[in-house]
Every structure is written in structure tokens, then in C-alpha cells.
Design a protein around this motif. Sequence first.
Motif, PDB file in Angstrom:
ATOM      1  N   GLN A 132     -23.222  14.473  45.217  1.00  0.00           N
ATOM      2  CA  GLN A 132     -21.823  14.625  45.590  1.00  0.00           C
ATOM      3  C   GLN A 132     -21.528  15.945  46.274  1.00  0.00           C
ATOM      4  OE1 GLN A 132     -19.570  12.176  45.733  1.00  0.00           O
ATOM      5  NE2 GLN A 132     -21.429  11.041  45.212  1.00  0.00           N
ATOM      6  N   VAL A 133     -22.442  16.912  46.168  1.00  0.00           N
ATOM      7  CA  VAL A 133     -22.321  18.098  47.010  1.00  0.00           C
ATOM      8  C   VAL A 133     -22.427  17.666  48.473  1.00  0.00           C
ATOM      9  CG1 VAL A 133     -23.405  20.275  47.686  1.00  0.00           C
ATOM     10  CG2 VAL A 133     -23.231  19.676  45.270  1.00  0.00           C
ATOM     11  N   VAL A 134     -23.396  16.798  48.746  1.00  0.00           N
ATOM     12  CA  VAL A 134     -23.590  16.274  50.095  1.00  0.00           C
ATOM     13  C   VAL A 134     -22.358  15.488  50.539  1.00  0.00           C
ATOM     14  CG1 VAL A 134     -25.008  14.758  51.538  1.00  0.00           C
ATOM     15  CG2 VAL A 134     -26.087  16.172  49.782  1.00  0.00           C
ATOM     16  N   ASP A 135     -21.911  14.563  49.687  1.00  0.00           N
ATOM     17  CA  ASP A 135     -20.792  13.694  50.053  1.00  0.00           C
ATOM     18  C   ASP A 135     -19.518  14.492  50.290  1.00  0.00           C
ATOM     19  OD1 ASP A 135     -19.717  10.803  50.149  1.00  0.00           O
ATOM     20  OD2 ASP A 135     -18.367  11.781  48.742  1.00  0.00           O
ATOM     21  N   SER A 136     -19.212  15.427  49.402  1.00  0.00           N
ATOM     22  CA  SER A 136     -17.943  16.149  49.476  1.00  0.00           C
ATOM     23  C   SER A 136     -17.846  17.036  50.705  1.00  0.00           C
ATOM     24  CB  SER A 136     -17.752  16.998  48.203  1.00  0.00           C
ATOM     25  OG  SER A 136     -17.699  16.178  47.056  1.00  0.00           O
ATOM     26  N   PHE A 137     -18.969  17.640  51.117  1.00  0.00           N
ATOM     27  CA  PHE A 137     -18.928  18.593  52.219  1.00  0.00           C
ATOM     28  C   PHE A 137     -19.202  17.942  53.574  1.00  0.00           C
ATOM     29  CE2 PHE A 137     -19.261  21.343  48.589  1.00  0.00           C
ATOM     30  CZ  PHE A 137     -18.573  22.489  48.958  1.00  0.00           C
ATOM     31  N   VAL A 138     -20.129  16.986  53.619  1.00  0.00           N
ATOM     32  CA  VAL A 138     -20.516  16.391  54.902  1.00  0.00           C
ATOM     33  C   VAL A 138     -19.354  15.648  55.539  1.00  0.00           C
ATOM     34  CG1 VAL A 138     -21.959  14.624  55.998  1.00  0.00           C
ATOM     35  CG2 VAL A 138     -22.975  16.249  54.418  1.00  0.00           C
ATOM     36  N   VAL A 139     -18.637  14.834  54.752  1.00  0.00           N
ATOM     37  CA  VAL A 139     -17.555  14.035  55.334  1.00  0.00           C
ATOM     38  C   VAL A 139     -16.461  14.928  55.916  1.00  0.00           C
ATOM     39  CG1 VAL A 139     -16.331  13.804  53.122  1.00  0.00           C
ATOM     40  CG2 VAL A 139     -15.974  12.123  54.931  1.00  0.00           C
ATOM     41  N   LEU A 140     -16.117  16.017  55.232  1.00  0.00           N
ATOM     42  CA  LEU A 140     -15.079  16.904  55.742  1.00  0.00           C
ATOM     43  C   LEU A 140     -15.561  17.676  56.958  1.00  0.00           C
ATOM     44  CD1 LEU A 140     -13.614  18.315  52.386  1.00  0.00           C
ATOM     45  CD2 LEU A 140     -12.672  16.517  53.849  1.00  0.00           C
ATOM     46  N   TYR A 141     -16.824  18.071  56.944  1.00  0.00           N
ATOM     47  CA  TYR A 141     -17.366  18.820  58.085  1.00  0.00           C
ATOM     48  C   TYR A 141     -17.380  17.960  59.347  1.00  0.00           C
ATOM     49  CZ  TYR A 141     -20.688  21.186  61.129  1.00  0.00           C
ATOM     50  OH  TYR A 141     -21.280  21.784  62.217  1.00  0.00           O
ATOM     51  N   LEU A 142     -17.871  16.736  59.242  1.00  0.00           N
ATOM     52  CA  LEU A 142     -17.951  15.870  60.412  1.00  0.00           C
ATOM     53  C   LEU A 142     -16.570  15.426  60.892  1.00  0.00           C
ATOM     54  CD1 LEU A 142     -20.995  13.572  59.528  1.00  0.00           C
ATOM     55  CD2 LEU A 142     -20.945  15.505  61.105  1.00  0.00           C
ATOM     56  N   ALA A 143     -15.678  15.114  59.938  1.00  0.00           N
ATOM     57  CA  ALA A 143     -14.385  14.551  60.303  1.00  0.00           C
ATOM     58  C   ALA A 143     -13.382  15.604  60.766  1.00  0.00           C
ATOM     59  CB  ALA A 143     -13.809  13.780  59.117  1.00  0.00           C
ATOM     60  N   PHE A 144     -13.400  16.785  60.153  1.00  0.00           N
ATOM     61  CA  PHE A 144     -12.331  17.742  60.420  1.00  0.00           C
ATOM     62  C   PHE A 144     -12.798  19.075  61.012  1.00  0.00           C
ATOM     63  CE2 PHE A 144     -10.847  15.070  56.858  1.00  0.00           C
ATOM     64  CZ  PHE A 144      -9.731  14.517  57.482  1.00  0.00           C
ATOM     65  N   LYS A 145     -14.112  19.271  61.134  1.00  0.00           N
ATOM     66  CA  LYS A 145     -14.631  20.505  61.723  1.00  0.00           C
ATOM     67  C   LYS A 145     -15.400  20.204  63.001  1.00  0.00           C
ATOM     68  CE  LYS A 145     -15.715  24.957  61.707  1.00  0.00           C
ATOM     69  NZ  LYS A 145     -14.683  25.983  61.984  1.00  0.00           N
ATOM     70  N   LEU A 146     -16.532  19.505  62.871  1.00  0.00           N
ATOM     71  CA  LEU A 146     -17.371  19.230  64.036  1.00  0.00           C
ATOM     72  C   LEU A 146     -16.712  18.264  65.007  1.00  0.00           C
ATOM     73  CD1 LEU A 146     -20.085  19.633  65.457  1.00  0.00           C
ATOM     74  CD2 LEU A 146     -20.991  17.727  64.099  1.00  0.00           C
ATOM     75  N   GLY A 147     -16.136  17.171  64.470  1.00  0.00           N
ATOM     76  CA  GLY A 147     -15.528  16.161  65.326  1.00  0.00           C
ATOM     77  C   GLY A 147     -14.459  16.724  66.243  1.00  0.00           C
ATOM     78  N   PRO A 148     -13.433  17.400  65.706  1.00  0.00           N
ATOM     79  CA  PRO A 148     -12.401  17.975  66.570  1.00  0.00           C
ATOM     80  C   PRO A 148     -12.941  18.989  67.572  1.00  0.00           C
ATOM     81  CG  PRO A 148     -11.617  17.837  64.321  1.00  0.00           C
ATOM     82  CD  PRO A 148     -13.076  17.491  64.279  1.00  0.00           C
ATOM     83  N   GLU A 149     -13.988  19.740  67.204  1.00  0.00           N
ATOM     84  CA  GLU A 149     -14.573  20.700  68.130  1.00  0.00           C
ATOM     85  C   GLU A 149     -15.232  19.988  69.312  1.00  0.00           C
ATOM     86  OE1 GLU A 149     -17.181  23.086  65.787  1.00  0.00           O
ATOM     87  OE2 GLU A 149     -15.570  24.368  64.991  1.00  0.00           O
ATOM     88  N   ILE A 150     -15.862  18.831  69.036  1.00  0.00           N
ATOM     89  CA  ILE A 150     -16.497  18.063  70.108  1.00  0.00           C
ATOM     90  C   ILE A 150     -15.445  17.448  71.024  1.00  0.00           C
ATOM     91  CG2 ILE A 150     -17.891  16.017  70.610  1.00  0.00           C
ATOM     92  CD1 ILE A 150     -19.477  16.598  68.085  1.00  0.00           C
ATOM     93  N   VAL A 151     -14.400  16.865  70.407  1.00  0.00           N
ATOM     94  CA  VAL A 151     -13.336  16.250  71.206  1.00  0.00           C
ATOM     95  C   VAL A 151     -12.612  17.294  72.039  1.00  0.00           C
ATOM     96  CG1 VAL A 151     -11.152  15.008  71.078  1.00  0.00           C
ATOM     97  CG2 VAL A 151     -13.043  14.351  69.593  1.00  0.00           C
ATOM     98  N   GLY A 152     -12.306  18.412  71.415  1.00  0.00           N
ATOM     99  CA  GLY A 152     -11.706  19.518  72.143  1.00  0.00           C
ATOM    100  C   GLY A 152     -10.224  19.368  72.436  1.00  0.00           C
ATOM    101  N   GLY A 153      -9.401  20.051  71.648  1.00  0.00           N
ATOM    102  CA  GLY A 153      -7.978  20.133  71.950  1.00  0.00           C
ATOM    103  C   GLY A 153      -7.111  19.035  71.379  1.00  0.00           C
ATOM    104  N   LEU A 154      -7.688  17.870  71.059  1.00  0.00           N
ATOM    105  CA  LEU A 154      -6.877  16.773  70.560  1.00  0.00           C
ATOM    106  C   LEU A 154      -6.423  17.022  69.121  1.00  0.00           C
ATOM    107  CD1 LEU A 154      -8.827  13.699  71.994  1.00  0.00           C
ATOM    108  CD2 LEU A 154      -6.780  14.810  72.916  1.00  0.00           C
ATOM    109  N   ILE A 155      -7.330  17.523  68.318  1.00  0.00           N
ATOM    110  CA  ILE A 155      -7.033  17.819  66.922  1.00  0.00           C
ATOM    111  C   ILE A 155      -7.545  19.227  66.634  1.00  0.00           C
ATOM    112  CG2 ILE A 155      -7.391  17.134  64.517  1.00  0.00           C
ATOM    113  CD1 ILE A 155      -8.033  14.335  65.497  1.00  0.00           C
ATOM    114  N   GLU A 156      -6.762  19.998  65.938  1.00  0.00           N
ATOM    115  CA  GLU A 156      -7.168  21.357  65.608  1.00  0.00           C
ATOM    116  C   GLU A 156      -8.249  21.339  64.527  1.00  0.00           C
ATOM    117  OE1 GLU A 156      -7.177  25.426  66.068  1.00  0.00           O
ATOM    118  OE2 GLU A 156      -6.029  23.931  67.204  1.00  0.00           O
ATOM    119  N   PRO A 157      -9.436  21.891  64.805  1.00  0.00           N
ATOM    120  CA  PRO A 157     -10.500  21.906  63.779  1.00  0.00           C
ATOM    121  C   PRO A 157     -10.072  22.709  62.559  1.00  0.00           C
ATOM    122  CG  PRO A 157     -11.370  22.476  65.951  1.00  0.00           C
ATOM    123  CD  PRO A 157      -9.878  22.512  66.064  1.00  0.00           C
TER     124      PRO A 157
END
Length: 276
Positions: free
Chosen positions: A196-221
Motif C-alpha cells: 500500500q506504500v506503492v498504491d498510495s503514492f503511485v496513483v497520486l504521483y501519476l494522476a496529479f503530478k506527472l500527468g498534469p506536467e506532461i499535459v502542460g497547463g491544463l491542470i496545475e500539478p
Amino acid sequence: MAKPVANQLTGRLIDVIRHRPSRLFILLAGFFVANAIVAELIGVKIFALEDTLGLSPWDFNLFGESGALQFSAGVLLWPFVFVITDLLNEYYGERGVRFLSYLTVGLILYVFAMIYAAISLNPADWWVSQSVANGVPDSQAAFAVTFGQGMFIIVGSVTAFLLAQLTDVFIFQRIKRRTGEKWLWLRATGSTLVSQVVDSFVVLYLAFKLGPEIVGGLIEPWPWSRLLAVATVQYVFKFAMAIIMTPAIYLAHDWIDRYLGPDVAADMKATARSAE
């Protein structure tokens, strides 16, 4: 010739249904898949734990972030996921858990593909305005917002789920091979706390940190402080639930051992422990 073959196949199917280990696997697999899909669908709702319990807000302060205890509604299913995952680990081993994990990810993606197809359908005019009296001015918009999760949330969720499940079964089986049938609580809870260390951190990182950075400007990371604070709070909740649900693990094991019979149960556990 066709009729005897059909009768033979029907007989084999009946034998599978009557076969208690097979029936148990179908039961556990059904709940496993259902829990995962339902968690994805209701996970878009964020609820306040203190308000739900009628308590004053805690206003925690972690990594420079403060706030109340707020969780995805998907955590409602967490106690059942914990118990079912342990039972699958115990009686069906790595192969069983890996098979169901890959199958579940495929089914989750299928579900969201169908949801996006449903969102894209042109709604009937009367349906769009049917719930105005209930405070929903646009049913199509409400449907799209509720079920149409962002793509990176979906990717983050299924990636975290798969990595967590594979981590869980790996840790579980390694502990069991070292301790045998002793210390059920250790392999059940220990594997869960690591995965659950993996589950708790990975989902938030991909969804709200890495994802918005890749999209760029649409959602604030999210800043790292918020990501770490939210992930830590969610992990502590899962940690506490894993401890609380430990007695349920023992009760479920006792019931299954009696259902299968001691010899069959022991053989299944030994096979699950030794299989690569």
C-alpha cells in the motif's frame, strides 16, 4: 456424436462447479473484480471523515500542508480488498493473484472504454432536464463529470493497483516460505503494509503530478508537499484498517479450511507456497 460430446462437456462444467476449490476461486475472484471496478467508479467522490463521523475536524499538518481528513469513497471497499487479497494469496499463490490482477486491469479499462462511449452518445432532450427539480440542471454534464474521470487518473489508478497487487503477492509468498503456516498476521498484514506504500503514492504521483506536467497547463500539478501529505494520510488509514481487519483474516481462514476440508486446504496452501 455431437450429443455425447455436449453431454461430456456439460458434465465437466458441473464437476467444476461442484469442485470446492474451483467454486471458492470463482467466489473470491468475483468479489475481487467487483471490488476493484466499484472502487474505480465511486472513487471520484471525496468525503470528509470527521463530518461523516460527527467529529470536529482534525486539521492535520504534514509537510507544510494542513486540512481535514478527506478520502476517496473507494476506501469503503478497502477492508474487503484486504481480506480477499490475503485469501487468494494463501490458497492460490502468485499465479492466481497475478492472473486476477491482469484480468482486473483489462476489465477496468474495458469498463471505462464503455463509459466514454456512453458519454459520447447524444442524450435525449427530456433526459438532460429530467432532474432539474432535484437540483441537477444538466443530467448529461452530471453523468460526464461523475463517470468521466481524467485519463491520467485512470492510468495512475490501474498502474498503482497492478503494482500494489504484484508487490503484495511477492512479499506475502516470501514471508510464508520463511515462516510456513505460522504467523498468519505477519504475512497478511506485512505484505499489505508494503504494497500500500506503492498504491498510495503511485496513483497520486501519476494522476496529479506527472500527468498534469506532461499535459502542460491544463491542470496545475500538485506540489510535492501536497502529494506527500495526502498519500501519507491515506496510507495511515489503510495501515489502521489492516490492523483492525486482522481478526477477520483468521475467521475467514478458519471457515475456508472447514469448507475445503483440512487435507485439501493444507494441500492448496503447500502448492501455493511452493509454486513459482
